[in-house]
Design a protein around this motif. Structure first.
Motif, PDB file in Angstrom:
ATOM      1  N   GLN A 159      48.351 -49.676  -8.943  1.00 46.08           N
ATOM      2  CA  GLN A 159      49.453 -49.006  -9.645  1.00 46.08           C
ATOM      3  C   GLN A 159      48.986 -48.426 -10.975  1.00 46.08           C
ATOM      4  O   GLN A 159      49.380 -47.318 -11.349  1.00 46.08           O
ATOM      5  CB  GLN A 159      50.608 -49.987  -9.866  1.00 46.08           C
ATOM      6  CG  GLN A 159      51.327 -50.398  -8.598  1.00 46.08           C
ATOM      7  CD  GLN A 159      51.979 -49.221  -7.888  1.00 46.08           C
ATOM      8  OE1 GLN A 159      52.425 -48.266  -8.512  1.00 46.08           O
ATOM      9  NE2 GLN A 159      52.052 -49.285  -6.571  1.00 46.08           N
ATOM     10  N   GLN A 160      48.151 -49.153 -11.675  1.00 46.85           N
ATOM     11  CA  GLN A 160      47.622 -48.644 -12.939  1.00 46.85           C
ATOM     12  C   GLN A 160      46.735 -47.431 -12.690  1.00 46.85           C
ATOM     13  O   GLN A 160      46.764 -46.458 -13.448  1.00 46.85           O
ATOM     14  CB  GLN A 160      46.820 -49.737 -13.647  1.00 46.85           C
ATOM     15  CG  GLN A 160      46.257 -49.305 -14.989  1.00 46.85           C
ATOM     16  CD  GLN A 160      45.536 -50.437 -15.698  1.00 46.85           C
ATOM     17  OE1 GLN A 160      46.002 -51.569 -15.714  1.00 46.85           O
ATOM     18  NE2 GLN A 160      44.383 -50.131 -16.288  1.00 46.85           N
ATOM     19  N   ALA A 165      45.867 -41.461 -12.755  1.00 48.78           N
ATOM     20  CA  ALA A 165      45.681 -40.197 -12.044  1.00 48.78           C
ATOM     21  C   ALA A 165      46.845 -39.248 -12.322  1.00 48.78           C
ATOM     22  O   ALA A 165      46.640 -38.041 -12.550  1.00 48.78           O
ATOM     23  CB  ALA A 165      45.551 -40.458 -10.544  1.00 48.78           C
ATOM     24  N   ALA A 166      48.063 -39.779 -12.318  1.00 47.71           N
ATOM     25  CA  ALA A 166      49.244 -38.946 -12.573  1.00 47.71           C
ATOM     26  C   ALA A 166      49.202 -38.348 -13.979  1.00 47.71           C
ATOM     27  O   ALA A 166      49.504 -37.169 -14.179  1.00 47.71           O
ATOM     28  CB  ALA A 166      50.510 -39.769 -12.380  1.00 47.71           C
ATOM     29  N   ARG A 167      48.840 -39.171 -14.956  1.00 46.83           N
ATOM     30  CA  ARG A 167      48.766 -38.695 -16.332  1.00 46.83           C
ATOM     31  C   ARG A 167      47.678 -37.621 -16.492  1.00 46.83           C
ATOM     32  O   ARG A 167      47.849 -36.645 -17.229  1.00 46.83           O
ATOM     33  CB  ARG A 167      48.490 -39.858 -17.279  1.00 46.83           C
ATOM     34  CG  ARG A 167      49.661 -40.817 -17.445  1.00 46.83           C
ATOM     35  CD  ARG A 167      49.248 -42.045 -18.249  1.00 46.83           C
ATOM     36  NE  ARG A 167      50.317 -43.016 -18.319  1.00 46.83           N
ATOM     37  CZ  ARG A 167      51.221 -43.053 -19.298  1.00 46.83           C
ATOM     38  NH1 ARG A 167      51.181 -42.155 -20.267  1.00 46.83           N
ATOM     39  NH2 ARG A 167      52.170 -43.979 -19.304  1.00 46.83           N
ATOM     40  N   ALA A 168      46.557 -37.832 -15.808  1.00 42.93           N
ATOM     41  CA  ALA A 168      45.464 -36.862 -15.899  1.00 42.93           C
ATOM     42  C   ALA A 168      45.886 -35.509 -15.336  1.00 42.93           C
ATOM     43  O   ALA A 168      45.595 -34.450 -15.918  1.00 42.93           O
ATOM     44  CB  ALA A 168      44.241 -37.391 -15.157  1.00 42.93           C
ATOM     45  N   ILE A 169      46.575 -35.518 -14.197  1.00 48.62           N
ATOM     46  CA  ILE A 169      47.036 -34.266 -13.595  1.00 48.62           C
ATOM     47  C   ILE A 169      48.058 -33.577 -14.494  1.00 48.62           C
ATOM     48  O   ILE A 169      47.993 -32.367 -14.733  1.00 48.62           O
ATOM     49  CB  ILE A 169      47.622 -34.518 -12.197  1.00 48.62           C
ATOM     50  CG1 ILE A 169      46.515 -34.964 -11.234  1.00 48.62           C
ATOM     51  CG2 ILE A 169      48.320 -33.274 -11.657  1.00 48.62           C
ATOM     52  CD1 ILE A 169      47.026 -35.398  -9.868  1.00 48.62           C
ATOM     53  N   ASP A 194      43.746 -27.565  -6.384  1.00 47.81           N
ATOM     54  CA  ASP A 194      42.910 -28.253  -5.391  1.00 47.81           C
ATOM     55  C   ASP A 194      41.891 -29.158  -6.087  1.00 47.81           C
ATOM     56  O   ASP A 194      41.647 -30.299  -5.654  1.00 47.81           O
ATOM     57  CB  ASP A 194      42.173 -27.241  -4.512  1.00 47.81           C
ATOM     58  CG  ASP A 194      43.090 -26.565  -3.492  1.00 47.81           C
ATOM     59  OD1 ASP A 194      44.176 -27.105  -3.220  1.00 47.81           O
ATOM     60  OD2 ASP A 194      42.708 -25.494  -2.983  1.00 47.81           O
ATOM     61  N   GLU A 195      41.274 -28.647  -7.138  1.00 41.13           N
ATOM     62  CA  GLU A 195      40.279 -29.430  -7.861  1.00 41.13           C
ATOM     63  C   GLU A 195      40.904 -30.656  -8.524  1.00 41.13           C
ATOM     64  O   GLU A 195      40.307 -31.744  -8.527  1.00 41.13           O
ATOM     65  CB  GLU A 195      39.589 -28.548  -8.908  1.00 41.13           C
ATOM     66  CG  GLU A 195      38.692 -27.478  -8.293  1.00 41.13           C
ATOM     67  CD  GLU A 195      38.172 -26.489  -9.311  1.00 41.13           C
ATOM     68  OE1 GLU A 195      38.642 -26.537 -10.468  1.00 41.13           O
ATOM     69  OE2 GLU A 195      37.315 -25.669  -8.964  1.00 41.13           O
ATOM     70  N   LEU A 196      42.100 -30.489  -9.076  1.00 45.29           N
ATOM     71  CA  LEU A 196      42.786 -31.626  -9.685  1.00 45.29           C
ATOM     72  C   LEU A 196      43.116 -32.692  -8.635  1.00 45.29           C
ATOM     73  O   LEU A 196      42.954 -33.891  -8.877  1.00 45.29           O
ATOM     74  CB  LEU A 196      44.069 -31.168 -10.384  1.00 45.29           C
ATOM     75  CG  LEU A 196      43.897 -30.316 -11.639  1.00 45.29           C
ATOM     76  CD1 LEU A 196      45.258 -29.861 -12.152  1.00 45.29           C
ATOM     77  CD2 LEU A 196      43.157 -31.098 -12.713  1.00 45.29           C
ATOM     78  N   GLY A 197      43.607 -32.244  -7.471  1.00 49.04           N
ATOM     79  CA  GLY A 197      43.896 -33.188  -6.397  1.00 49.04           C
ATOM     80  C   GLY A 197      42.642 -33.907  -5.932  1.00 49.04           C
ATOM     81  O   GLY A 197      42.647 -35.128  -5.715  1.00 49.04           O
ATOM     82  N   ASP A 198      41.535 -33.154  -5.772  1.00 52.02           N
ATOM     83  CA  ASP A 198      40.266 -33.758  -5.351  1.00 52.02           C
ATOM     84  C   ASP A 198      39.782 -34.783  -6.375  1.00 52.02           C
ATOM     85  O   ASP A 198      39.288 -35.862  -6.017  1.00 52.02           O
ATOM     86  CB  ASP A 198      39.198 -32.678  -5.171  1.00 52.02           C
ATOM     87  CG  ASP A 198      39.432 -31.810  -3.941  1.00 52.02           C
ATOM     88  OD1 ASP A 198      40.282 -32.189  -3.105  1.00 52.02           O
ATOM     89  OD2 ASP A 198      38.775 -30.759  -3.820  1.00 52.02           O
ATOM     90  N   MET A 199      39.911 -34.441  -7.653  1.00 49.99           N
ATOM     91  CA  MET A 199      39.490 -35.347  -8.718  1.00 49.99           C
ATOM     92  C   MET A 199      40.280 -36.657  -8.665  1.00 49.99           C
ATOM     93  O   MET A 199      39.713 -37.759  -8.753  1.00 49.99           O
ATOM     94  CB  MET A 199      39.686 -34.680 -10.077  1.00 49.99           C
ATOM     95  CG  MET A 199      39.325 -35.563 -11.270  1.00 49.99           C
ATOM     96  SD  MET A 199      39.806 -34.804 -12.857  1.00 49.99           S
ATOM     97  CE  MET A 199      41.615 -34.897 -12.737  1.00 49.99           C
ATOM     98  N   ALA A 200      41.602 -36.539  -8.498  1.00 49.69           N
ATOM     99  CA  ALA A 200      42.448 -37.723  -8.466  1.00 49.69           C
ATOM    100  C   ALA A 200      42.131 -38.608  -7.262  1.00 49.69           C
ATOM    101  O   ALA A 200      42.028 -39.833  -7.386  1.00 49.69           O
ATOM    102  CB  ALA A 200      43.923 -37.314  -8.444  1.00 49.69           C
TER     103      ALA A 200
END
Length: 215
Positions: A159-160, A165-169, A194-200
């Motif tokens: 969860q953390q 990941a949510a905050r980064a996006i 796409d890159e943000l999703g891949d990163m997360a």
């Protein structure tokens, strides 16, 4: 000695369909003018002319320009919440599908009006508080959509990690909206999302580096 009446905290919401339609037209006109010329150049008279209503019609709903801007902020944030919720509802049923949908929806939400960042940056505490509530709601929507797939997360605290990941996006999407070389055309936005999703996803599916080093 009589006390002066307090100014209403918010504008008067319409009670009838016709009034609601007029309000929508006024807010649409306000958004168009502010997006094109900036909030400082937007005037009640200009909004009335563009919306095709009398100035008095606007003043019956709003006490001043600040209340009009408050209503505009509210409507824009509500629209973004609804858009992100819909995109998450129709996301591919997987952790990567949810994160991809979240990244694309947020980036589009920030990009669809140059006015949005200005509203949150310059309108003081009330707009910041309303913006914070939207961020909380977007976070809740993501957690709800990702909940069936959190078992796929390989971090020690799923969860953390999802929160990170949510905050980064979110931060990346907001930053893109204010940077001078923002990804503005559709192709660039899609690639960046796409890159943000891949990163997360790469982060969520990678075991903790520090935990591994300790074992």
């Amino acid at each position: 000695m009589t006390e002066e009446p307090e100014r209403p905290a918010s504008y008067r919401e319409p009670q009838q369909a016709r009034s609601a339609a007029t309000l929508a037209r006024v807010l649409r006109a306000a958004e168009e003018i502010a997006s094109a010329s900036g909030l400082e150049e937007m005037t009640i008279a200009g909004v009335a002319k563009r919306a095709g209503v009398a100035v008095g019609t606007i003043y019956r709903r709003f006490e001043d320009k600040e209340q009009l801007i408050t209503a505009l902020t509210e409507r824009m944030l509500e629209r973004r919440e609804a858009y992100v919720a819909e995109q998450l509802r129709t996301a591919e049923p997987s952790l990567s599908g949810v994160l991809d949908a979240y990244a694309h929806a947020l980036l589009q939400s920030f990009a669809d009006s140059s006015l949005f960042p200005e509203l949150l940056r310059t309108r003081g505490t009330s707009s910041l508080d309303r913006g914070a509530r939207t961020i909380t709601e977007l976070h809740r929507l993501l957690l709800e959509a990702a909940n069936p797939y959190t078992h796929q997360i390989r971090r020690s605290q799923p969860q953390q990690a999802l929160d990170t990941a949510a905050r980064a996006i979110l931060g990346a999407c907001f930053h893109n909206s204010v940077r001078p070389d923002a990804a503005t055309d559709e192709t660039a936005r899609r690639r960046y999302a796409d890159e943000l999703g891949d990163m997360a996803i790469a982060y969520l599916l990678t075991p903790d580096r520090r935990r591994n080093a300790e074992t």
